[in-house]
Design an enzyme around this catalytic site. Structure first.
Site, mmCIF file in Angstrom:
data_model
loop_
_atom_site.group_PDB
_atom_site.id
_atom_site.type_symbol
_atom_site.label_atom_id
_atom_site.label_comp_id
_atom_site.label_asym_id
_atom_site.label_seq_id
_atom_site.Cartn_x
_atom_site.Cartn_y
_atom_site.Cartn_z
ATOM 1 N N SER A 79 83.391 -29.319 70.330
ATOM 2 C CA SER A 79 82.636 -29.798 71.499
ATOM 3 C C SER A 79 81.995 -31.123 71.133
ATOM 4 O O SER A 79 81.643 -31.353 69.967
ATOM 5 C CB SER A 79 81.542 -28.798 71.868
ATOM 6 O OG SER A 79 80.657 -29.358 72.810
ATOM 7 N N TYR B 124 74.414 -23.840 69.252
ATOM 8 C CA TYR B 124 75.807 -24.034 69.696
ATOM 9 C C TYR B 124 76.370 -25.324 69.093
ATOM 10 O O TYR B 124 77.486 -25.340 68.553
ATOM 11 C CB TYR B 124 75.839 -24.096 71.224
ATOM 12 C CG TYR B 124 77.155 -24.525 71.823
ATOM 13 C CD1 TYR B 124 78.211 -23.633 71.975
ATOM 14 C CD2 TYR B 124 77.342 -25.835 72.278
ATOM 15 C CE1 TYR B 124 79.415 -24.026 72.545
ATOM 16 C CE2 TYR B 124 78.542 -26.239 72.851
ATOM 17 C CZ TYR B 124 79.579 -25.330 72.978
ATOM 18 O OH TYR B 124 80.766 -25.736 73.544
#
Ligand code: NAP
Length: 250
Positions: free
Chosen positions: A145, A159
């Site tokens: 990501s 995350y």
């Protein structure tokens, strides 16, 4: 045994994973569609592949559980008898929290699904694909990501850290396997229109963040799938250890 290559896509029931499954089938792969709990969504992906003349199977399994991962790969062996590609796509976010508000349980679950799960799935794939283990080679694509670079402050730094771990894992594993016939690459999606944002309590996140993207829009799951399928394909035969941003310039 059929010569048609087989790819396992973790989290293939929805979002980016579902787009990868559908595109992989169109490009001639047989597809193992993993899902955590949404059997209906996984069955719909399988049905759309079969409807277009492809071959696919839905396989339940929580990549946060080692026993589920072992059972999932055993199911791939049983159904297809070979494995040529792995897309480590399954991943979770959580509700927006500062780090000083996070529980140990939250952080452990985040790392367990996003990092340990990807590593254990890769290990199973390597045992089947590596020339060191008598395999025919293959390709692994990890889904990172842009959060790995940007940090996701005040939303989910846990995350972001899990995805930074995926970046390092991709580079290290690519070097470990470079002479064993397995290429390992990753994509870093930016803001993509999927259910992921709603699962983190921010259903409008993609739309709200679009103006901050240089291209002024969120991306689609299909645009990420295109990059993943390229990295899986023989067209990327000299690419390993690469991490491709799919982020509209973000
Ligand atoms: P999504 O729409 O929320 O879909 C998540 C998929 O993963 C579903 O198929 C879900 O299965 C599955 N899944 C969730 N937890 C799992 C587990 N423990 N074991 C196995 N499968 C599990 O997510 P997405 O947006 O497509 O995200 C896919 C990947 O892209 C993730 O790694 C995510 O971090 C990454 N990513 C997304 C964005 C974005 O903006 N959307 C940006 C950067 C990176 P069920 O259907 O059974 O629930």
């Amino acid at each position: 045994m059929s010569d048609t290559p087989v790819v396992l896509v973790t989290g293939g029931s929805r979002g980016i994973g579902a787009a990868v499954c559908r595109l992989a089938a169109r490009q001639g792969w047989r597809v193992a569609v993993n899902y955590a709990s949404n059997r209906k969504a996984a069955d719909a992906v399988v049905a759309s592949i079969v409807e277009h003349g492809g071959e696919a199977v839905a396989i339940e399994g929580d990549v946060g559980k080692a026993a589920d991962i072992a059972a999932m790969f055993a199911a791939v062996d049983g159904h297809f008898g070979r494995l040529d590609g792995l897309v480590n796509n399954a991943g979770i976010v959580d509700y927006p929290q500062r780090v000083d508000e996070m529980s140990a349980e939250r952080i452990e679950r985040m790392l367990c699904v996003n990092v340990t799960g990807s590593m254990l799935c890769a290990a199973e794939a390597i045992r089947r694909m590596s020339s060191r283990h008598g395999g025919q080679g293959g390709a692994i694509v990890n889904v990172s990501s842009m959060a790995a670079i940007l940090g996701a402050a005040t939303q989910y730094v846990d995350y972001a850290a899990s995805k930074a771990a995926i970046d390092a894992f991709t580079v290290g594993l690519s070097r470990e396997l470079a002479v064993e016939g397995i290429r390992v690459n990753a994509v870093r999606p930016g803001i993509i229109e999927t259910d992921l944002h709603a699962s983190g309590g921010l259903p409008d996140r993609a739309r709200e963040m679009a103006p901050s993207v240089p291209m002024q829009r969120a991306g689609t799951a299909e645009e990420v799938a295109d990059a993943i399928l390229y990295l899986l394909s023989p067209s990327a035969s000299y690419i390993t250890g690469a991490i491709l941003n799919v982020s509209g310039g973000r």
